[in-house]
Write an enzyme that holds these catalytic residues in place. Structure first.
Site, short mmCIF file in Angstrom:
data_model
loop_
_atom_site.label_atom_id
_atom_site.label_comp_id
_atom_site.label_asym_id
_atom_site.label_seq_id
_atom_site.Cartn_x
_atom_site.Cartn_y
_atom_site.Cartn_z
N GLU A 48 0.31 -1.37 -0.62
CA GLU A 48 -0.30 0.07 0.23
C GLU A 48 1.25 1.00 -0.05
O GLU A 48 2.32 1.60 0.44
CB GLU A 48 -0.54 0.13 1.16
CG GLU A 48 -2.07 1.40 0.91
CD GLU A 48 -2.32 1.03 2.73
OE1 GLU A 48 -3.55 1.86 2.54
OE2 GLU A 48 -2.01 0.49 3.75
N CYS B 188 -4.80 -3.16 4.19
CA CYS B 188 -4.64 -2.64 5.31
C CYS B 188 -5.12 -2.55 6.43
O CYS B 188 -5.97 -4.13 7.08
CB CYS B 188 -3.67 -0.95 5.08
SG CYS B 188 -2.50 -0.50 6.55
N LYS C 34 -10.47 0.01 -0.73
CA LYS C 34 -10.28 0.57 -0.12
C LYS C 34 -11.42 0.96 1.01
O LYS C 34 -11.96 1.77 1.46
CB LYS C 34 -9.01 0.99 0.65
CG LYS C 34 -9.04 0.65 2.46
CD LYS C 34 -7.49 1.47 2.80
CE LYS C 34 -7.02 1.22 4.18
NZ LYS C 34 -5.67 1.56 4.29
O1 LIG Z 1 -2.91 2.27 7.42
C1 LIG Z 1 -3.92 1.45 7.48
O2 LIG Z 1 -5.38 0.98 6.61
C2 LIG Z 1 -2.77 0.40 8.59
C3 LIG Z 1 -3.01 1.25 9.52
C4 LIG Z 1 -2.99 0.46 10.48
C5 LIG Z 1 -1.84 -0.01 11.29
C6 LIG Z 1 -2.87 -1.10 12.53
S1 LIG Z 1 -4.10 -1.79 12.71
C7 LIG Z 1 -4.21 -0.79 14.89
C8 LIG Z 1 -2.87 -0.08 15.58
N1 LIG Z 1 -2.66 0.92 15.61
C9 LIG Z 1 -1.85 1.14 14.84
O3 LIG Z 1 -0.70 2.85 14.71
N2 LIG Z 1 -1.36 0.77 14.23
C10 LIG Z 1 -1.87 -0.63 14.10
#
Ligand SMILES: O=C(O)CCCC[C@@H]1SC[C@@H]2NC(=O)N[C@@H]21
Length: 472
Positions: free
Chosen positions: A58, A190, A157
């Site tokens: 991503e 993600c 997404k």
């Molecule tokens: O950008 C995205 O969609 C992915 C983010 C994933 C982050 C993971 S999920 C919850 C947790 N919080 C964070 O800061 N990191 C993880």
């Protein structure tokens, strides 16, 4: 084909300068070509090793440092794959589409499926009450080109992460699948992995063999490190899972892998350098037909059949990633322990190689709604190492340990059937093939793990208890 070769590339993204106003589309394409130069090297190397498909991360082509207007010059109009388009041989048909053309040619020239994440824009007008004021929707989008360069999948997404204000969510979750001679594939992105739709539906209703997962994952110890959580999801959902993470150590982004239902085939975690990394491994095309395919699991069967192991234990409170857990300390080198919170009781039987004076482990339970950076209901049973011997530090991130467990068995009285089994070892490493899940819901290791333990966790998601999600 009974099996195939999968590749994932962890890419260290070349980020654009942060600008207040949008750059020209030529400048945007120049930056995207720099990233695609690197991806092309990985695609060629993967093809040379016989890979049938490669997943790239991503945000790998333009990064994540945008607002709504500054990402606009990086977007292309991506058509519905039903139009049957090979951008490499017919670039003018939906032009301008320089990025799609180049990705399509990389797939075609190397005879390999290429999975990439780019931005889609779709014009709209005031006849649509949801149409943004700037006159178009902007989507965080995965595309798949087959080995002839044809666009075969496009996925927008659905569960945007909080900081992604540059993008819109599609109105409904999209269930995107495609068939190949090496199995049926599904795709999401993600943060989608934390939610029921479209992720769980792809597996339970569409019965995909392999999930394709571009991600830009910020690691959070002890339970939400990329390699740990993604491999656990593959095991819990009984699918192959190809996770390609962006690599940026200052954002704690690292952790890619090729995961099968019975454990990882390859993984990569590196906080020491800013280099990219290619993983290649073989997977079975239809894992449910393979002899090592795990049996269905009743996650609460064992735990509800036993009495509380240790009725007089002293409990205390502690916080893991903003969630208030109930903990009990493992004071002896071996034993049986129980800790409960609300409806969840967690049972642990364990034997340490030695009880070290300089390390403390606890058993913890959490049954509640997580409310920071997204709202999702969790039931978690966890054995973990505290940051120091001060019990106040239990639940804080810790990446190294010295205590070996010769055996463990963890189970819980889960109300959900969606439980993801995590085992994370010292140095943030996976315990490939060193533990298993029994059909009565016990996560066990009979001969211990190759490295000291950071955490052994049953991470349960109770989707029915989630509040309505903010799909703006
Ligand atoms: O950008 C995205 O969609 C992915 C983010 C994933 C982050 C993971 S999920 C919850 C947790 N919080 C964070 O800061 N990191 C993880």
């Amino acid at each position: 084909l009974d099996s195939y070769i999968a590749a994932v590339y962890e890419h260290s993204v070349i980020l654009p300068d942060v600008t207040g106003s949008p750059v020209s589309s030529d400048e945007a394409l120049t930056l995207m070509n720099k990233n695609m130069d690197v991806l092309e090297g990985a695609i060629k190397a993967a093809a040379q090793q016989g890979a049938h498909i490669i997943v790239t991360p991503e945000d790998a082509i333009y990064g994540w440092v945008f607002k709504r207007d500054t990402i606009f010059p990086y977007l292309e109009d991506i058509p519905d794959p039903q139009v049957n388009w090979i951008p490499c041989t017919d670039p003018e048909r939906f032009a301008p589409a320089a990025v799609q053309e180049r990705l399509s040619c990389m797939a075609r020239n190397n005879s390999i499926y290429v999975v990439a994440n780019i931005g889609d824009k779709k014009p709209c007008n005031s006849s649509d009450p949801k149409c943004p004021s700037d006159g178009h929707y902007q989507y965080n989008t995965n595309v798949v080109f087959d080995s002839e360069g044809k666009l075969v999948a496009r996925y927008h997404k659905y569960n945007l992460f909080m900081s992604e204000t540059q993008f819109d969510s599609p109105k409904e979750p999209e269930i995107v699948t495609f068939n190949t001679s090496f199995g049926k594939f599904g795709i999401f992105t993600c943060f989608d992995i934390l939610f029921h739709d479209p992720a769980v539906t792809l597996v339970s209703k569409s019965h995909v063999d392999t999930v394709l997962f571009p991600t830009a994952w910020m690691n959070v110890l002890p339970h939400l490190t990329a390699i740990e959580f993604h491999s656990a999801w593959a095991m819990g959902m009984h699918v192959n899972f190809l996770a390609a993470d962006t690599h940026n150590t200052s954002m704690a982004m690292t952790g890619s892998g090729i995961y099968a239902p019975d454990g990882p085939r390859a993984f990569h975690y590196n906080m020491d350098t800013e280099n990219g990394h290619l993983l290649v491994a073989e997977l079975s095309s239809h894992p449910h037909l393979s002899p090592t395919y795990p049996a269905a699991v009743n996650w609460s069967a064992y735990a509800t059949s036993v009495k509380r192991f240790s009725p007089d234990d002293w409990d205390f409170c502690g916080v893991i990633f903003y969630d208030k857990f109930t903990f009990t300390e493992l004071t002896k080198p071996e034993g049986n322990r129980t800790v409960c919170q609300k409806d969840l009781c967690c049972h642990l039987s364990y034997r340490m190689a030695e009880k070290r004076e300089d390390e403390v482990y606890v058993l913890g339970a959490f049954d509640g709604l997580h409310v920071v950076e997204g709202e999702y209901y969790l039931q978690i049973c966890t054995l973990l190492k505290c940051e120091s011997t001060d019990l106040k530090t239990c639940g804080l991130p810790v990446a190294t340990a010295h205590t070996r467990f010769e055996a463990f068995s963890l189970s819980g009285t889960f109300g959900t059937s969606y439980v993801f089994p995590e085992v994370l070892l010292s140095g943030v490493q996976l315990a490939s093939g060193e533990f298993q899940v029994l059909s009565d819901g016990r996560l066990i290791s009979q001969s211990g793990t190759s490295k000291p333990v950071l955490t052994v966790t049953l991470f349960g998601r109770w989707y029915e208890k989630d509040p309505p999600q903010p799909h703006i």
